[in-house]
Motif scaffolding. Sequence first.
Motif, PDB file in Angstrom:
ATOM      1  N   UNK A  55      74.972  34.944 108.441  1.00 35.82           N
ATOM      2  CA  UNK A  55      74.630  33.543 108.181  1.00 35.82           C
ATOM      3  C   UNK A  55      75.315  32.575 109.116  1.00 35.82           C
ATOM      4  N   UNK A  56      76.550  32.897 109.511  1.00 31.11           N
ATOM      5  CA  UNK A  56      77.284  31.972 110.376  1.00 31.11           C
ATOM      6  C   UNK A  56      77.155  32.349 111.853  1.00 31.11           C
ATOM      7  N   UNK A  57      76.075  33.048 112.212  1.00 31.50           N
ATOM      8  CA  UNK A  57      75.841  33.355 113.622  1.00 31.50           C
ATOM      9  C   UNK A  57      75.680  32.077 114.430  1.00 31.50           C
ATOM     10  N   UNK A  58      75.165  31.030 113.797  1.00 28.46           N
ATOM     11  CA  UNK A  58      75.025  29.720 114.452  1.00 28.46           C
ATOM     12  C   UNK A  58      75.699  28.675 113.571  1.00 28.46           C
ATOM     13  N   UNK A  59      76.653  27.956 114.148  1.00 26.57           N
ATOM     14  CA  UNK A  59      77.341  26.879 113.425  1.00 26.57           C
ATOM     15  C   UNK A  59      77.201  25.599 114.242  1.00 26.57           C
ATOM     16  N   UNK A  60      76.751  24.538 113.597  1.00 26.18           N
ATOM     17  CA  UNK A  60      76.582  23.251 114.277  1.00 26.18           C
ATOM     18  C   UNK A  60      77.504  22.222 113.640  1.00 26.18           C
ATOM     19  N   UNK A  74      72.862  14.640 121.182  1.00 29.60           N
ATOM     20  CA  UNK A  74      71.635  14.616 120.409  1.00 29.60           C
ATOM     21  C   UNK A  74      70.993  13.248 120.358  1.00 29.60           C
ATOM     22  N   UNK A  75      69.990  13.124 119.519  1.00 26.70           N
ATOM     23  CA  UNK A  75      69.283  11.877 119.297  1.00 26.70           C
ATOM     24  C   UNK A  75      69.352  11.545 117.814  1.00 26.70           C
ATOM     25  N   UNK A  76      69.101  10.286 117.454  1.00 26.23           N
ATOM     26  CA  UNK A  76      69.151   9.920 116.030  1.00 26.23           C
ATOM     27  C   UNK A  76      68.209  10.751 115.160  1.00 26.23           C
ATOM     28  N   UNK A  77      67.086  11.189 115.758  1.00 25.79           N
ATOM     29  CA  UNK A  77      66.107  11.944 114.972  1.00 25.79           C
ATOM     30  C   UNK A  77      66.188  13.457 115.185  1.00 25.79           C
ATOM     31  N   UNK A  78      67.296  13.931 115.770  1.00 23.24           N
ATOM     32  CA  UNK A  78      67.445  15.376 115.978  1.00 23.24           C
ATOM     33  C   UNK A  78      67.443  16.117 114.647  1.00 23.24           C
ATOM     34  N   UNK A  79      66.606  17.145 114.559  1.00 19.88           N
ATOM     35  CA  UNK A  79      66.511  17.948 113.334  1.00 19.88           C
ATOM     36  C   UNK A  79      67.472  19.137 113.453  1.00 19.88           C
ATOM     37  N   UNK A  80      68.729  18.882 113.076  1.00 20.09           N
ATOM     38  CA  UNK A  80      69.780  19.867 113.285  1.00 20.09           C
ATOM     39  C   UNK A  80      69.559  21.144 112.485  1.00 20.09           C
ATOM     40  N   UNK A  84      67.966  26.936 112.632  1.00 24.51           N
ATOM     41  CA  UNK A  84      67.015  27.979 112.243  1.00 24.51           C
ATOM     42  C   UNK A  84      66.387  28.634 113.477  1.00 24.51           C
ATOM     43  N   UNK A  85      66.011  27.828 114.456  1.00 22.01           N
ATOM     44  CA  UNK A  85      65.393  28.376 115.666  1.00 22.01           C
ATOM     45  C   UNK A  85      66.398  29.185 116.496  1.00 22.01           C
ATOM     46  N   UNK A  86      67.634  28.710 116.580  1.00 20.68           N
ATOM     47  CA  UNK A  86      68.655  29.466 117.309  1.00 20.68           C
ATOM     48  C   UNK A  86      68.964  30.785 116.611  1.00 20.68           C
ATOM     49  N   UNK A  87      69.008  30.755 115.286  1.00 20.46           N
ATOM     50  CA  UNK A  87      69.220  31.999 114.526  1.00 20.46           C
ATOM     51  C   UNK A  87      68.104  32.996 114.819  1.00 20.46           C
ATOM     52  N   UNK A  88      66.877  32.474 114.951  1.00 20.85           N
ATOM     53  CA  UNK A  88      65.742  33.351 115.225  1.00 20.85           C
ATOM     54  C   UNK A  88      65.814  34.015 116.591  1.00 20.85           C
ATOM     55  N   UNK A  89      66.525  33.393 117.533  1.00 24.55           N
ATOM     56  CA  UNK A  89      66.659  33.970 118.870  1.00 24.55           C
ATOM     57  C   UNK A  89      67.795  34.974 118.965  1.00 24.55           C
ATOM     58  N   UNK A  90      68.721  34.956 118.007  1.00 22.92           N
ATOM     59  CA  UNK A  90      69.857  35.874 118.037  1.00 22.92           C
ATOM     60  C   UNK A  90      69.417  37.283 117.676  1.00 22.92           C
ATOM     61  N   UNK A  91      69.854  38.283 118.426  1.00 20.19           N
ATOM     62  CA  UNK A  91      69.537  39.670 118.062  1.00 20.19           C
ATOM     63  C   UNK A  91      70.126  40.028 116.709  1.00 20.19           C
ATOM     64  N   UNK A  92      69.413  40.863 115.972  1.00 20.20           N
ATOM     65  CA  UNK A  92      69.939  41.364 114.705  1.00 20.20           C
ATOM     66  C   UNK A  92      70.888  42.534 114.974  1.00 20.20           C
ATOM     67  N   UNK A  93      71.601  42.937 113.943  1.00 18.84           N
ATOM     68  CA  UNK A  93      72.527  44.057 114.087  1.00 18.84           C
ATOM     69  C   UNK A  93      72.468  44.905 112.834  1.00 18.84           C
ATOM     70  N   UNK A  94      72.929  46.134 112.936  1.00 16.29           N
ATOM     71  CA  UNK A  94      73.088  46.992 111.772  1.00 16.29           C
ATOM     72  C   UNK A  94      74.569  47.255 111.580  1.00 16.29           C
ATOM     73  N   UNK A  95      74.948  47.415 110.350  1.00 15.74           N
ATOM     74  CA  UNK A  95      76.351  47.667 110.048  1.00 15.74           C
ATOM     75  C   UNK A  95      76.547  49.149 109.768  1.00 15.74           C
ATOM     76  N   UNK A  96      77.401  49.746 110.540  1.00 19.65           N
ATOM     77  CA  UNK A  96      77.700  51.166 110.341  1.00 19.65           C
ATOM     78  C   UNK A  96      79.182  51.365 110.638  1.00 19.65           C
ATOM     79  N   UNK A  97      79.914  51.800 109.643  1.00 18.46           N
ATOM     80  CA  UNK A  97      81.360  52.009 109.764  1.00 18.46           C
ATOM     81  C   UNK A  97      82.066  50.745 110.245  1.00 18.46           C
ATOM     82  N   UNK A  98      81.531  49.601 109.808  1.00 15.52           N
ATOM     83  CA  UNK A  98      82.159  48.342 110.146  1.00 15.52           C
ATOM     84  C   UNK A  98      81.896  47.860 111.553  1.00 15.52           C
TER      85      UNK A  98
END
Length: 414
Positions: free
Chosen positions: A6-11, A68-74, A79-93
């Motif tokens: 969830x915290x892959x992208x922090x603004x 940014x701009x006053x109307x920037x939809x942060x 959400x869009x940046x999260x969609x571009x991040x590769x996913x990962x699998x958890x195995x042995x931490x």
Amino acid sequence: MGILIDDAVIIRQSEKEEEASVVTVNCPDKTGLGSDLCRIILCFGLTVVRTDVSTDGKWCYIVFWVLGKPNTRWSLLKHRLMGACPCSTLASGISYYRAELQNPKPSDIFLLKFCCPDRGGLLHDVTEVLCELELTIKRVKVSTTPDGKVMDLFFITDTRELLHTKERKEETYDNLRAVLGDDVITCDIELVGPEITACSQVASFLSEAIAEEMFNTEKPDENPNDEIALKCPSITMDNSLSPSHTLLQIACQNHKGLLYDVMRTLKDYNIQISYGRFTTKGQTECEMDLFIMQADGKKIVDPTKQSALSSRLQIELSRPVRVSLISRGPDTELLVANPIELSGNGRPLVFYDITLALKLLSTSIFSAEIGRYMIGDREWEVYRVLLDEWQGNGSSASKRKIEGTVWKMLMNWK
């Protein structure tokens, strides 16, 4: 199963508009990730003023300082940046990048067609609505009838992948009607085949002289028209400072999408960045220090490869887009072109900027087309805009004004 933390992208939004907000991305790495993230940031109209990049080849940590701009939809940006991040699998931490999750199916292409009375700035107003709705314009064919009506065809994709639903179509209709008014004659959206935009065409409309002027790959300092080009950047490569990386140093003139232009070029050359820093100096200059290596994990020591990469960067950073106003008998046509990434992505918001510049100049558009063409050994997205009853009378001053205004809008220069 892929997991995206969830915290892959922090603004962290700034409290004052003139101060930079901080966007932090912490996720598995892949070649070209920086290019994809920069393209999204560019889509939202944000200006990057500083960047730090660090990666071990498996996991990356990137920090963007953006204005940014006053109307920037942060929240949507996150959400869009999260969609571009590769996913990962958890195995042995331990998290592992899953490449098979990074090849989504092509988006469906829809045809939006409408007819209504023409007016000044109409094409830009429609383009602005589509951008706000996250509907990406792939191709356009716009024409004006003798009785003062416009017939517009927009081939679009939906970032939200919902345009096949009745609710999404109604949302689009409602937003368009708010701009077009009650005089809309027809407005319809239908699914079309991917072949509509999949294939590039031969640019038969370009004469040899125009193609040579617009798409030449000579050294940037040989470009005769410096009013629609940037200063030639300084690019150096040094293999003595790191046992495993080549240090790429860039000093150049700043412009909108600069970081994206660097990243997309490295992505096309399959170059990985292990550590990098981008900073702006004043309003017009910037510097980059990038520690890079090839896909095989080795430094770039071959002089031929160094020269090829350096030359391409000089070209892309001096002329990221090409702008030319040409005469075709009694008609005047504005041509704007930008190179296509090997991944198939084009530069975002180009048509938006073109139509906004012409709207501010009170220059009417008779017809417009967007298409992809093979010119030389590269694929280009070319915007053809036929100006309606152009009042410049072909004078060089008027020509320079239109070219310069469009160029400055594309570069985000005042």
